[in-house]
Scaffold this motif. Structure first.
Motif, short mmCIF file in Angstrom:
data_model
loop_
_atom_site.label_atom_id
_atom_site.label_comp_id
_atom_site.label_asym_id
_atom_site.label_seq_id
_atom_site.Cartn_x
_atom_site.Cartn_y
_atom_site.Cartn_z
N SER A 117 4.86 -7.04 -14.73
CA SER A 117 4.84 -6.34 -16.02
C SER A 117 4.01 -5.07 -15.84
O SER A 117 3.51 -4.80 -14.75
CB SER A 117 4.25 -7.24 -17.12
N ALA A 118 3.85 -4.33 -16.92
CA ALA A 118 3.06 -3.11 -16.85
C ALA A 118 1.63 -3.46 -16.45
O ALA A 118 1.00 -4.30 -17.10
CB ALA A 118 3.08 -2.39 -18.19
N ASP A 119 1.14 -2.87 -15.39
CA ASP A 119 -0.22 -3.05 -14.87
C ASP A 119 -0.53 -4.49 -14.44
O ASP A 119 -1.69 -4.87 -14.34
CB ASP A 119 -1.27 -2.57 -15.89
N MET A 120 0.46 -5.31 -14.17
CA MET A 120 0.19 -6.67 -13.69
C MET A 120 1.16 -7.02 -12.56
O MET A 120 2.34 -6.70 -12.64
CB MET A 120 0.31 -7.69 -14.82
N ASN A 121 0.62 -7.65 -11.53
CA ASN A 121 1.38 -8.02 -10.35
C ASN A 121 1.13 -9.48 -10.02
O ASN A 121 0.04 -10.00 -10.25
CB ASN A 121 0.92 -7.18 -9.14
N GLN A 122 2.15 -10.12 -9.46
CA GLN A 122 1.95 -11.46 -8.92
C GLN A 122 1.50 -11.27 -7.48
O GLN A 122 2.00 -10.39 -6.77
CB GLN A 122 3.23 -12.27 -8.98
N ILE A 123 0.56 -12.07 -7.05
CA ILE A 123 0.02 -11.95 -5.70
C ILE A 123 0.10 -13.29 -4.99
O ILE A 123 -0.05 -14.34 -5.61
CB ILE A 123 -1.44 -11.41 -5.73
N LEU A 124 0.36 -13.23 -3.69
CA LEU A 124 0.38 -14.41 -2.84
C LEU A 124 -0.42 -14.07 -1.59
O LEU A 124 -0.16 -13.07 -0.94
CB LEU A 124 1.82 -14.78 -2.46
N ILE A 125 -1.41 -14.90 -1.29
CA ILE A 125 -2.21 -14.72 -0.09
C ILE A 125 -1.99 -15.93 0.81
O ILE A 125 -2.11 -17.07 0.36
CB ILE A 125 -3.71 -14.56 -0.42
N LEU A 126 -1.66 -15.66 2.06
CA LEU A 126 -1.46 -16.71 3.06
C LEU A 126 -2.51 -16.54 4.14
O LEU A 126 -2.75 -15.43 4.61
CB LEU A 126 -0.07 -16.59 3.69
N SER A 127 -3.14 -17.65 4.53
CA SER A 127 -4.20 -17.56 5.53
C SER A 127 -4.13 -18.75 6.47
O SER A 127 -3.91 -19.88 6.04
CB SER A 127 -5.56 -17.52 4.83
N ASP A 128 -4.32 -18.48 7.75
CA ASP A 128 -4.41 -19.55 8.72
C ASP A 128 -5.36 -19.13 9.83
O ASP A 128 -5.31 -17.99 10.30
CB ASP A 128 -3.04 -19.87 9.33
N SER A 129 -6.23 -20.03 10.20
CA SER A 129 -7.13 -19.79 11.32
C SER A 129 -7.13 -21.03 12.20
O SER A 129 -7.75 -22.04 11.85
CB SER A 129 -8.55 -19.49 10.82
N GLY A 130 -6.42 -20.95 13.32
CA GLY A 130 -6.37 -22.07 14.25
C GLY A 130 -7.75 -22.39 14.80
O GLY A 130 -8.10 -23.54 15.00
N GLY A 131 -8.55 -21.36 15.05
CA GLY A 131 -9.89 -21.57 15.60
C GLY A 131 -10.80 -22.31 14.65
O GLY A 131 -11.62 -23.14 15.06
N ALA A 132 -10.69 -22.02 13.36
CA ALA A 132 -11.54 -22.68 12.37
C ALA A 132 -10.88 -23.93 11.80
O ALA A 132 -11.50 -24.68 11.05
CB ALA A 132 -11.87 -21.71 11.23
N GLY A 133 -9.61 -24.18 12.14
CA GLY A 133 -8.91 -25.34 11.61
C GLY A 133 -8.70 -25.24 10.11
O GLY A 133 -8.89 -26.19 9.37
N PHE A 134 -8.28 -24.05 9.66
CA PHE A 134 -8.14 -23.81 8.22
C PHE A 134 -6.77 -23.21 7.93
O PHE A 134 -6.34 -22.29 8.62
CB PHE A 134 -9.22 -22.84 7.75
N THR A 135 -6.10 -23.71 6.91
CA THR A 135 -4.86 -23.12 6.40
C THR A 135 -4.97 -23.11 4.89
O THR A 135 -5.41 -24.09 4.29
CB THR A 135 -3.63 -23.95 6.81
N GLY A 136 -4.57 -22.01 4.26
CA GLY A 136 -4.63 -21.95 2.81
C GLY A 136 -3.63 -20.97 2.23
O GLY A 136 -3.10 -20.11 2.94
N ALA A 137 -3.38 -21.13 0.95
CA ALA A 137 -2.51 -20.22 0.22
C ALA A 137 -3.02 -20.11 -1.21
O ALA A 137 -3.58 -21.07 -1.76
CB ALA A 137 -1.07 -20.71 0.22
N MET A 138 -2.87 -18.95 -1.78
CA MET A 138 -3.31 -18.70 -3.13
C MET A 138 -2.23 -17.88 -3.83
O MET A 138 -1.67 -16.96 -3.25
CB MET A 138 -4.62 -17.93 -3.10
N ILE A 139 -1.92 -18.25 -5.06
CA ILE A 139 -0.97 -17.51 -5.87
C ILE A 139 -1.64 -17.21 -7.20
O ILE A 139 -2.39 -18.04 -7.73
CB ILE A 139 0.35 -18.31 -6.05
N GLY A 140 -1.43 -16.02 -7.71
CA GLY A 140 -2.06 -15.64 -8.97
C GLY A 140 -1.56 -14.28 -9.42
O GLY A 140 -0.47 -13.85 -9.06
N HIS A 141 -2.41 -13.59 -10.18
CA HIS A 141 -2.07 -12.27 -10.71
C HIS A 141 -3.20 -11.30 -10.44
O HIS A 141 -4.36 -11.70 -10.31
CB HIS A 141 -1.80 -12.36 -12.21
N ILE A 142 -2.84 -10.03 -10.34
CA ILE A 142 -3.82 -8.98 -10.09
C ILE A 142 -3.34 -7.70 -10.75
O ILE A 142 -2.14 -7.41 -10.75
CB ILE A 142 -4.03 -8.79 -8.56
N ASN A 143 -4.26 -6.91 -11.32
CA ASN A 143 -3.84 -5.67 -11.98
C ASN A 143 -3.64 -4.56 -10.94
O ASN A 143 -4.00 -4.71 -9.77
CB ASN A 143 -4.84 -5.26 -13.08
#
Length: 166
Positions: free
Chosen positions: A111-137
């Motif tokens: 919409s006007a001045d609003m975006n959907q955001i998706l962040i994908l993250s993986d770190s094999g060394g740290a043994g971490f995988t994550g995802a985040m979905i939300g909104h950002i202006n």
């Protein structure tokens, strides 16, 4: 001949864009991985890293397998990498792939001045995988486009915004 090539390339681009994953589908695919800990419905708010980036109305899921044996982390990293490849490249805001780390930010206007955001993250060394979905202006998204992504010692990725603002 030029018209035929144009039509074929138009057909190919339509086919590619209709086969692209939506952010919800990508998030759901990651959520379906075994041992993902949903912070399902978790509101991204208050004093945390995501709120500091300007992200609102978010959901976060993660897998923290630092004690994993064999190549369990490989399954998670490969899935994140595959999903990243199925998202529209034109919507990629930032991406850092290096060593055993992957960090990608995708965003699209909703919409006007609003975006959907998706962040994908993986770190094999740290043994971490994550995802985040939300909104950002738009203003906060513009700052993310200029951010510097650096590897963290011990795994993961650090996001630096306005580093050279002096």
């Amino acid at each position: 001949m030029k018209k035929i090539i144009f039509l074929l390339s138009l057909l190919l681009s339509i086919t590619v864009s209709t086969n692209a994953l939506t952010y919800e589908e990508a998030f759901s695919s990651i959520k379906d991985l075994p041992n993902m800990k949903g912070v399902e419905g978790y509101e991204i708010s208050g004093n945390n890293d995501f709120a500091a980036l300007g992200i609102t109305d978010g959901q976060l899921i993660l897998w923290d397998g630092e004690t994993a044996i064999d190549k369990e982390t490989e399954v998670y990293g490969n899935t994140i990498y595959k999903i990243m490849g199925e998202l529209p490249v034109a919507e990629m805001v930032q991406c850092r792939i290096g060593g055993q780390n992957l960090f990608a930010i995708f965003a699209k206007p909703v919409s006007a001045d609003m975006n959907q955001i998706l962040i994908l993250s993986d770190s094999g060394g740290a043994g971490f995988t994550g995802a985040m979905i939300g909104h950002i202006n738009d203003r906060d998204l513009a700052a993310l486009r200029k951010a510097i992504l650096l590897p963290r010692e011990g795994g993961g990725t650090a996001v630096y915004i306005d580093v050279f603002n002096f």
